[in-house]
Structures are given as C-alpha cells and as structure tokens.
Write a protein that holds these residues in place. Sequence first.
Motif: not given
Length: 173
Positions: A32-34, A122-127
């Motif tokens: 849920l967070a990421n 690949a992608i991810t949230k910066p945090h």
Amino acid sequence: MTELRTERLTLTGVVPEDAAFILELLKDPGWLANISDPGVRNLEDARAYIEDRLSKSLWLVARDRSSDPVGIYGLVDRKGLPHPDIGYANLSRHAGLGYATEGATVLLHHAMHVLGHKVILAITKPHNVASRRVLEKIGLRFLRTVQLPGHDRHWVLYTTQIEEAAGANGVGT
C-alpha cells in the motif's frame, strides 16, 4: 510461464489458487505504501486481479523448503516506458532477508539472456530506499526522475544500460 529457481526460492506462474496469498499481499502495508491500493478486498476480487493483471507477466515467489509464498516478481510492460519494467513485492514480514535481491537477480538474468531483452527498466518511489538498494545490487543504475502517463506522482527510473535508455523516446522527465 517458465519456472525459475535460486538457492532459496522458486518462481512460478501466479494462478487463481494463489488468491488468498495475493489478497494478503495487496493489503500489506508495504504494498500500500510503495505501489498502490488496487481495491482488492476479498478472495473473489483477488482471483479477478490475478486473471486480469498478474497471470501473464508475474511470478509467485516461494521459499523452496516450505513452499511459503513471500511475494510476486515480474516483468511489466508499463505505459510510458519503452522497455520492460522489472518489479517485485514481498510481504513485509519477509523484508530484509535478501529475497528481493535473489529473486530479482534470477529474473533479470532470465529477461536478458533467455528472453533477449537488451534493456530492462525499473521504477520505484523516490523514498523507497530499500527498493532502490535492491535495484543497485542487481546492477541497475539510476537514470532520472520520471512521471508516467496516468500517474500524478514522480518515480525514480533505473536502467540496465544508461546510454541506450537515455536516448529512448517515450520516457517522461
């Protein structure tokens, strides 16, 4: 879908019988967070989500000795990215055990050496520092921050080949 193996993990196709695990994963605080809240609330929703979104490109990842599922990993054709996106998600209780690095490594090898992809993104949230570390451990390098079509947030973009991906059309800035 080809079965993939590591020293500790087996990656197999996601099937409707995995609905209870998928429901648990999609409600996990880490997911849920990421990633997102896909609105999956019961086993029927989970079976439909498997059929619509997971069964064609994602692997269920289980520990070899117990067959206990830990997560899902895969290659995703994502709108706005010109090359496949490697993704992975584990239940929070399996975080920090090296499963993401181990599973993503075998998946990346399969993508490039068996399926013949020249570039994997690949992608991810910066945090999401943990995910960024996994991407770097498996050999991907930060390229830039992007905004993908249909998303109001920015993502950090990683790639296997900076020179080739840097000039690729279709990757937002």
